[in-house]
Scaffold this motif. Structure first.
Motif, PDB file in Angstrom:
ATOM      1  N   UNK A 110      43.140  33.134  42.733  1.00  0.00           N
ATOM      2  CA  UNK A 110      43.460  34.228  43.651  1.00  0.00           C
ATOM      3  C   UNK A 110      43.219  35.582  43.012  1.00  0.00           C
ATOM      4  N   UNK A 111      43.441  35.678  41.715  1.00  0.00           N
ATOM      5  CA  UNK A 111      43.207  36.944  41.020  1.00  0.00           C
ATOM      6  C   UNK A 111      41.738  37.337  41.134  1.00  0.00           C
ATOM      7  N   UNK A 112      40.834  36.395  40.842  1.00  0.00           N
ATOM      8  CA  UNK A 112      39.405  36.682  40.943  1.00  0.00           C
ATOM      9  C   UNK A 112      38.961  36.745  42.402  1.00  0.00           C
ATOM     10  N   UNK A 113      39.519  35.887  43.239  1.00  0.00           N
ATOM     11  CA  UNK A 113      39.129  35.878  44.644  1.00  0.00           C
ATOM     12  C   UNK A 113      39.481  37.158  45.377  1.00  0.00           C
ATOM     13  N   UNK A 114      40.532  37.850  44.932  1.00  0.00           N
ATOM     14  CA  UNK A 114      40.950  39.084  45.609  1.00  0.00           C
ATOM     15  C   UNK A 114      39.946  40.209  45.414  1.00  0.00           C
ATOM     16  N   UNK A 115      38.970  40.043  44.548  1.00  0.00           N
ATOM     17  CA  UNK A 115      37.997  41.106  44.288  1.00  0.00           C
ATOM     18  C   UNK A 115      36.928  41.201  45.373  1.00  0.00           C
ATOM     19  N   UNK A 116      37.065  40.424  46.440  1.00  0.00           N
ATOM     20  CA  UNK A 116      36.137  40.540  47.558  1.00  0.00           C
ATOM     21  C   UNK A 116      36.619  41.547  48.597  1.00  0.00           C
ATOM     22  N   UNK A 117      37.854  42.052  48.421  1.00  0.00           N
ATOM     23  CA  UNK A 117      38.391  43.050  49.329  1.00  0.00           C
ATOM     24  C   UNK A 117      37.712  44.399  49.073  1.00  0.00           C
ATOM     25  N   UNK A 118      38.147  45.428  49.808  1.00  0.00           N
ATOM     26  CA  UNK A 118      37.469  46.721  49.749  1.00  0.00           C
ATOM     27  C   UNK A 118      38.082  47.679  48.740  1.00  0.00           C
ATOM     28  N   UNK A 119      38.971  47.194  47.883  1.00  0.00           N
ATOM     29  CA  UNK A 119      39.507  48.036  46.818  1.00  0.00           C
ATOM     30  C   UNK A 119      40.556  49.007  47.319  1.00  0.00           C
TER      31      UNK A 119
END
Length: 796
Positions: free
Chosen positions: A417-426
């Motif tokens: 989830x930590x790495x997967x959350x990097x697909x959001x818009x920041x």
């Protein structure tokens, strides 16, 4: 047992009728048939040894009697229905005692397909060994397993469960001595009703009971009637709570229905109080009780009935803190001078690698992440060469601290989830919001304690806002606002912003500004509207809306006198507007200056560049006029999932082809706003301006959540009371429209694709806005009466 009795009685009755008609000729045949039927029924009842065994323990199991009642579900039926017994975790168990050792030859079980159900046996009731395990099946739903190879003598039988998906449901368990016993053929089968379906019925019954308690009350009735009627929603609530405990945790659909029910109670109460005949006018205490009940239900539903939404991977427990949001906004606020608006995800990757020496970029090379400069998707392998430059933005001490903070989020969320959350818009918050968050977090380390302090600020600010609404407008308005806040479903995605930091602060500032305007605290109103605008930008339209009555006054002056009015005349006629402008201007100047001093004078230009890139794209979770005109059902997400295609590219193309319609629709909305704002009080004009957010821009779905402030379009405290009611009918109608949007949004929760959900939500929002404009125009100009002769006096 009742099914078997009926199965025996019906053929027996038929036999008696035939005997009367045909006499003694059929008597021997009928007698033999009845004896055969009785023997079959007796065999069916005695096949399952557990049906006559003594159940001596049932721990963490619902309705254990269903396990041996002879009624099974049809194959593939739902695992949680009125036919099933639910085992609530791997510690659940049921124990039977045959009374004496018996030889067992066969076993039958119908249970959820993907779990392991275990039968253990004992002769002394103390030492148990494995008798049989069910195994799993590929086909979903309730599935039968039959085994005819049991051996040995057994007295005590214990049922347990392990593995699977923690959804443990069984409809029938049978044991027989004979290996060829017809365990699967001796059962009555029918389709079960899911517990969720039954729970939804009880939720609706609870809502009806809440409205009925108000409708049946009387303003001039006996004093004991209202407390007695309160037993209706209380009893219905207990009935709902009883089944809710079994179904817990409630799924997203049931939570959505609770929100719609809360809005439905509010709608029914307001409608009855506003339009009921004088002799049926409800008791005032009952009205406030009904609205209070709806408000509590709505707020509780918004906060997921107190159930944590997230999972702490490190501690292995549920948690309230919104790690997915704070893993973005905590580091951006604390390390903005190093991260800016473009460095968070690259720095997250670098910290991930530095904190785990055994890891290299090759291990996560294919991990997708968003390039926050362009907002295009990329992969770690493509940005690996940029990682050293990101590290160099930090001093050695600051980088070490950043790695430590990100370790907290990685352990709490888990690597996936930590790495997967990097697909959001920041992090896209304004520099002023980041300035406030920086003051909160700059001296802290990422921890539960630090995040809890931030998480408690939103409920506190909202509580202050609702209290201010009650004091400024009236407590009905405050309760309706609370219902609208909790009952709307614009935020979606199965979670809310509880557990995050300052997600609702701008809504609270907006509400406080409107309250200040309504109570003629003009400068304070300008301050709060400016604060809201600096936090989330879009509320700046409320400041523009405030100026609309003044602009129309100026237009009338120019039209009448053919010259610009003097400064003295402007001060005399528009003094409140000037005070609002002064408060807002000073606040904006101070806010921009302070945030620039702390974050850097390039922060605001960088933010403007960031949001301009976001505004150009097409995003699934936006609710706006632009989103509606970009949608085409022929390439909805569900359709593209079947046939392939680039949804974002097609949406942009569609909007470009319909741009002329966008211009026409925007112009129409602006004209309706101007016409509705003429002669309105300033807080109402500010609200009309705020309604243009979804017209002029394409904001994310959660910005529509602030529509709860539109309850303040009505004027509970500032109207004559000749009718004895709280508001005029037109204002009551405004509340009904807003509550009706929340009721209708339940339908959007069953949409097959996210874009369809947000399109339906957008249609409801703009449909509601159109009705509000119509109500305001008809209230002032009686357009329908003058143009088409439609009588609207009864409504207004």
């Amino acid at each position: 047992m009742l099914d078997r009795l009926i199965a025996w009685l019906l053929p027996t009755r038929l036999a008696l009728l035939l005997a009367r008609r045909h006499g003694a000729r059929l008597a021997p045949l009928l007698t033999a048939a009845c004896l055969l039927l009785l023997s079959n029924v007796a065999q069916a009842q005695s096949v399952n040894l557990l049906a006559s065994a003594k159940r001596i323990e049932a721990s963490q199991v619902t309705d254990p009697e269903r396990l041996t009642d002879g009624v099974a579900a049809i194959e593939g039926d739902d695992w949680k229905s009125d036919l099933t017994s639910l085992m609530q975790g791997t510690q659940a168990r049921v124990v039977w005692d045959f009374g004496r050792p018996l030889t067992l030859g066969s076993v039958y079980i119908q249970a959820d397909n993907n779990d392991h159900y275990r039968l253990e046996s004992s002769l002394d009731g103390k030492s148990y060994g494995l008798l049989w395990s069910s195994g799993t099946l590929a086909s979903p739903g309730m599935r039968s397993r039959l085994d005819r190879g049991l051996k040995g003598e057994h007295r005590f039988i214990r049922l347990t469960v392990t593995g699977g998906d923690s959804s443990y449901g069984l409809s029938e368990l049978s044991l027989a001595q004979a290996s060829n016993a017809p365990l699967d053929r001796s059962l009555t089968r029918r389709k079960g009703r899911s517990l969720e379906e039954r729970l939804r019925e009880r939720i609706l019954f609870f809502g009806l009971a809440g409205v009925a308690a108000v409708v049946l009350s009387r303003r001039r009735g006996p004093a004991w009637l209202t407390p007695l009627l309160a037993l209706l929603p209380l009893g219905a609530g207990l009935w709902f709570f009883q089944l809710g405990q079994t179904v817990w945790p409630l799924a997203a659909r049931e939570i959505s229905l609770l929100r719609a029910t809360a809005a439905g109670i509010g709608l029914g109460v307001i409608a009855w109080e506003t339009w009921s005949p004088e002799f049926l006018r409800p008791n005032r205490k009952a009205v406030f009780g009904g609205l209070g009940l709806a408000a509590m239900l709505a707020i509780a539903s918004f906060y997921n009935l107190g159930r944590p939404q997230f999972w702490d991977q490190g501690r292995g427990e549920a948690r309230f803190l919104h790690d997915y949001d704070m893993r973005v906004y905590y580091p951006v606020a604390k390390y903005f001078r190093e991260l800016k608006f473009d460095g968070l995800y690259m720095a997250s990757v670098a910290a991930y690698l530095d904190d785990q020496p055994h890891m290299t970029a090759r291990h996560i090379a294919s991990t997708p992440l968003r390039d926050l400069r362009t907002h295009d998707m990329t992969r770690v392998s493509e940005i690996e060469k940029q990682l050293p430059a990101v590290r160099q933005r930090f001093s050695a001490a600051r980088w070490s601290e950043f790695v430590k903070d990100m370790r907290y989020f990685r352990l709490a969320m888990g690597p996936g989830d930590y790495l997967g959350s990097m697909q959001d818009h920041g992090g896209n918050a304004t520099p002023f919001w980041l300035f406030i968050a920086h003051l909160l977090f700059f001296a802290t380390s990422a921890s539960n304690g630090a995040l809890w302090v931030g998480a408690l600020l939103d409920p506190l600010l909202l509580g202050i806002a609702f209290f201010a609404i009650g004091r400024s407008f009236g407590w009905r308005t405050a309760l309706v606002s609370m219902i609208l806040f909790g009952a709307n479903d614009f935020y979606m995605f199965g979670s809310n912003w509880a557990g995050a930091t300052l997600r609702h602060d701008w809504m609270a500032y907006l509400a406080l500004g409107l309250c200040a305007l309504a109570t003629r605290r003009w400068t304070l109103g300008g301050v709060f509207l400016a604060l809201s605008s600096m936090v989330r930008a879009f509320p700046a339209l409320s400041l523009i809306g405030v100026s609309l009555p003044g602009l129309m006054w100026l237009f009338d002056e120019l039209k009448t006198h053919k010259r610009f009015p003097s400064w003295q005349r402007i001060k005399a006629a528009q003094g409140p507007l000037l005070k609002i402008a002064l408060g807002a201007s000073v606040t904006l100047a101070i806010g921009v200056l302070l945030s620039s001093l702390v974050l850097g004078f390039d922060a605001w230009p960088a933010w403007l560049a960031k949001v301009s890139v976001l505004e150009k794209g097409s995003h699934v979770n936006h609710i706006s006029l632009r989103m509606l005109l970009s949608f085409d059902s022929s390439y909805s997400m569900s359709a593209l999932a079947r046939g392939g295609g680039d949804w974002t590219h097609l949406q942009v193309q569609t909007f470009q082809s319909r741009f002329a319609w966008f211009v026409i629709a925007t112009g129409l909305c602006l004209w309706l706003t101007l016409a509705s704002a003429r002669g309105r009080r300033l807080h109402q004009a500010a609200l009309l301006g705020f309604m243009l957010v979804q017209v002029a821009f394409s904001p994310a779905n959660y910005y529509a959540h602030a529509f709860f402030v539109l309850a303040m379009l009505a004027g509970e405290k500032h109207l004559p009371q000749e009718r004895g009611g709280p508001v005029k009918r037109a204002d009551g109608l405004i509340w009904l429209v807003l509550l009706g949007i929340c009721v209708g949004q339940y339908q959007t929760t069953v949409a097959h694709a996210l874009d369809e959900h947000f399109i339906e939500a957008g249609l409801m929002l703009f449909g509601g806005y159109a009705m509000l404009w119509l109500i305001l125009l008809e209230q002032r100009y009686r357009c329908l009466e003058r143009r088409i002769g439609l009588k609207t006096e009864w409504l207004f």
